[in-house]
Write an enzyme that holds these catalytic residues in place. Structure first.
Site, PDB file in Angstrom:
ATOM      1  CE  LYS A  66       0.700   1.966   3.328  1.00 11.53           C
ATOM      2  NZ  LYS A  66       1.990   2.523   3.878  1.00 11.53           N
ATOM      3  CE1 TYR A  88      -1.811  -0.114   7.470  1.00  8.05           C
ATOM      4  CE2 TYR A  88      -0.561   1.864   6.971  1.00  8.05           C
ATOM      5  CZ  TYR A  88      -0.665   0.491   6.992  1.00  8.05           C
ATOM      6  OH  TYR A  88       0.365  -0.276   6.527  1.00  8.05           O
TER       7      TYR A  88
HETATM    8  P1  NAD Z   1      12.393   1.757   2.283  1.00  6.54           P
HETATM    9  O1  NAD Z   1      12.842   3.094   1.830  1.00  6.54           O
HETATM   10  O2  NAD Z   1      12.935   1.231   3.557  1.00  6.54           O
HETATM   11  O3  NAD Z   1      12.680   0.677   1.139  1.00  6.54           O
HETATM   12  C1  NAD Z   1      12.410   0.905  -0.219  1.00  6.54           C
HETATM   13  C2  NAD Z   1      13.249  -0.030  -1.059  1.00  6.54           C
HETATM   14  O4  NAD Z   1      13.021   0.272  -2.432  1.00  6.54           O
HETATM   15  C3  NAD Z   1      14.757   0.096  -0.799  1.00  6.54           C
HETATM   16  O5  NAD Z   1      15.330  -1.175  -0.702  1.00  6.54           O
HETATM   17  C4  NAD Z   1      15.266   0.811  -2.047  1.00  6.54           C
HETATM   18  O6  NAD Z   1      16.585   0.448  -2.372  1.00  6.54           O
HETATM   19  C5  NAD Z   1      14.286   0.307  -3.102  1.00  6.54           C
HETATM   20  N1  NAD Z   1      14.211   1.182  -4.279  1.00  6.54           N
HETATM   21  C6  NAD Z   1      14.150   0.748  -5.541  1.00  6.54           C
HETATM   22  N2  NAD Z   1      14.153   1.782  -6.390  1.00  6.54           N
HETATM   23  C7  NAD Z   1      14.204   2.906  -5.644  1.00  6.54           C
HETATM   24  C8  NAD Z   1      14.224   4.288  -5.952  1.00  6.54           C
HETATM   25  N3  NAD Z   1      14.175   4.728  -7.224  1.00  6.54           N
HETATM   26  N4  NAD Z   1      14.276   5.169  -4.937  1.00  6.54           N
HETATM   27  C9  NAD Z   1      14.286   4.761  -3.656  1.00  6.54           C
HETATM   28  N5  NAD Z   1      14.266   3.433  -3.294  1.00  6.54           N
HETATM   29  C10 NAD Z   1      14.230   2.529  -4.285  1.00  6.54           C
HETATM   30  O7  NAD Z   1      10.795   1.803   2.305  1.00  6.54           O
HETATM   31  P2  NAD Z   1       9.810   0.828   3.067  1.00  6.54           P
HETATM   32  O8  NAD Z   1       9.448   1.436   4.363  1.00  6.54           O
HETATM   33  O9  NAD Z   1      10.335  -0.551   3.048  1.00  6.54           O
HETATM   34  O10 NAD Z   1       8.492   0.969   2.138  1.00  6.54           O
HETATM   35  C11 NAD Z   1       8.384   0.298   0.903  1.00  6.54           C
HETATM   36  C12 NAD Z   1       6.888   0.170   0.530  1.00  6.54           C
HETATM   37  O11 NAD Z   1       6.240  -0.576   1.549  1.00  6.54           O
HETATM   38  C13 NAD Z   1       6.137   1.482   0.429  1.00  6.54           C
HETATM   39  O12 NAD Z   1       5.188   1.408  -0.597  1.00  6.54           O
HETATM   40  C14 NAD Z   1       5.429   1.609   1.766  1.00  6.54           C
HETATM   41  O13 NAD Z   1       4.230   2.362   1.707  1.00  6.54           O
HETATM   42  C15 NAD Z   1       5.147   0.168   2.095  1.00  6.54           C
HETATM   43  N6  NAD Z   1       5.088  -0.080   3.548  1.00  6.54           N
HETATM   44  C16 NAD Z   1       4.043  -0.766   4.042  1.00  6.54           C
HETATM   45  C17 NAD Z   1       3.965  -1.027   5.396  1.00  6.54           C
HETATM   46  C18 NAD Z   1       2.840  -1.844   5.944  1.00  6.54           C
HETATM   47  O14 NAD Z   1       2.660  -1.861   7.165  1.00  6.54           O
HETATM   48  N7  NAD Z   1       2.093  -2.539   5.112  1.00  6.54           N
HETATM   49  C19 NAD Z   1       4.956  -0.553   6.256  1.00  6.54           C
HETATM   50  C20 NAD Z   1       6.046   0.139   5.715  1.00  6.54           C
HETATM   51  C21 NAD Z   1       6.089   0.365   4.343  1.00  6.54           C
END
Ligand code: NAD
Length: 367
Positions: free
Chosen positions: A136, A221
């Site tokens: 999401k 949420y």
């Molecule tokens: P994060 O920044 O920790 O990780 C993102 C990942 O994407 C990294 O590994 C990064 O290297 C990669 N990536 C690939 N191409 C990229 C680019 N062009 N720029 C930046 N990063 C790039 O983020 P996260 O917290 O893991 O979130 C990722 C996704 O998961 C988001 O869509 C977020 O909304 C979702 N999320 C959901 C929940 C949940 O509870 N369901 C919780 C956190 C995050």
């Protein structure tokens, strides 16, 4: 809420699960026979969520296994390969995902990249013949959500959105209380989620990658809660945003409040912020009583209370393990998911209307 027997708990949560299930129309061919087969997941994007939640959760699932990864960082690939014994043939980058088509180890790609990359990575996965679990918010525009849905349909693959709270017993119990009108019709809902955001350089503050601020990230949420409590779609919304730190919040809102009116006349007022602590809750008020969860949306510790003083505290589960196991079972049994792409699209459509309302200062109709 207290349960005296395990049977009572299972019966009630199953009932609640059924009552809020929003099953979509997608069904797909199963790649290989055998309902006891473990579904192979490849995590695409090895950031915080994958590292600290999804990979550990996969180890707790009954029907899934961590089969592969997609990453743009060779060093991370080496780390993950060593930690989870991932064979080289199951390690991909964002430019060679089409090669997964030849790899029967991978059934599902779980897209965990920044919001505005979900369509690109989901579509690549679908075209490689993989089922897609997309985090999401589904994407940053209605059009891009539709592209994901179309790609999965064309490929005959299932698509689910990472709405973990659709599997969380306390949220399910509240949906049951609302939908079964245990305290009468719900008339007013308050829902909030937020946290003070840290690193000012992160993609969550970049409009092109995030699609917006706290509304897209955590407000979703609160929006979801209003929708699964009401079992209806908002008919109109109004909204207001603010920025108190213009250096950090150059591109996205710092905080947002919005109101929604439901077709039956109920009102919701909600907020989301990247600027303050203490917001992860909802309260639903009906004519004969109320119930609330606080915290409501966290990974753990969710609990609440009802106006009749009954506690709502169902046993904690690993929400991500439950979400992935459910998707695996949908694939194995060729059944629709309760969190289909259409559900992700509905939220994005409403969030776009909320932004339009904030920018124009006018109430926006969703009819
Ligand atoms: P994060 O920044 O920790 O990780 C993102 C990942 O994407 C990294 O590994 C990064 O290297 C990669 N990536 C690939 N191409 C990229 C680019 N062009 N720029 C930046 N990063 C790039 O983020 P996260 O917290 O893991 O979130 C990722 C996704 O998961 C988001 O869509 C977020 O909304 C979702 N999320 C959901 C929940 C949940 O509870 N369901 C919780 C956190 C995050």
């Amino acid at each position: 809420m207290k349960f005296h027997t395990r049977r009572e708990f299972i019966k009630t949560t199953a009932l609640a699960a059924a009552s809020m299930s929003l099953a979509g129309p997608l069904a797909s061919r199963v790649r290989a026979a055998g309902p006891d087969r473990k579904i192979g997941f490849a995590l695409a994007g090895l950031g915080r969520l994958s590292t600290y939640q999804l990979a550990p959760a996969l180890q707790k699932t009954a029907h899934c296994r961590l089969a592969g990864i997609v990453t743009g960082h060779p060093a991370k690939a080496e780390q993950w390969k060593a930690e989870y014994q991932i064979p080289d043939r199951n390690i991909y980058n964002y430019d060679n995902m089409e090669k997964m088509a030849d790899n029967p180890d991978i059934d599902v790609v779980y897209v965990v990249t920044p919001n505005a990359l979900h369509a690109e990575h989901s579509i690549k996965a679908a075209r490689a013949g993989k089922h897609v679990l997309c985090e999401k918010p589904m994407e940053v525009s209605v059009e891009k959500c539709r592209q994901i849905i179309d790609a999965c349909k064309q490929a005959g693959r299932q698509l689910a959105i990472g709405y973990r709270l659709h599997f969380e017993p306390n949220n399910l119990e509240c949906a049951r209380l609302a939908r079964e009108k245990v305290f009468g019709d719900v008339k007013i809902i308050e829902a909030s989620f937020g946290f003070p955001i840290g690193d000012p350089t992160q993609w969550r503050l970049n409009r092109a990658l995030a699609g917006g601020g706290p509304l897209m990230d955590v407000g979703i949420y609160a929006l979801q809660a209003t929708r699964y409590l009401m079992g209806e779609e908002p008919a109109e919304v109004s909204a207001m945003t603010t920025v108190t730190d213009p250096v950090k919040f150059k591109e996205v809102e710092e905080s947002i409040v919005w109101q929604a009116k439901f077709p039956g006349g109920a009102l919701a007022y909600c907020n989301a912020t990247y600027g303050a602590q203490g917001l992860s809750r909802f309260t639903a008020c009906a004519e004969k009583g109320w119930f609330k969860l606080d915290p409501a949306f966290n990974y753990g510790g969710i609990h609440g209370v009802r106006s009749d003083k009954q506690e709502i505290r169902l046993p904690a589960i690993d929400q991500f393990a439950a979400e992935m196991d459910d998707f695996a079972q949908c694939i194995l049994n060729n059944q629709p998911t309760r969190v289909p792409g259409e559900e992700g699209l509905r939220d994005v459509k409403i969030m776009m209307a909320i932004y339009e309302a904030a920018h124009t200062g006018k109430t926006v109709s969703l009819a």
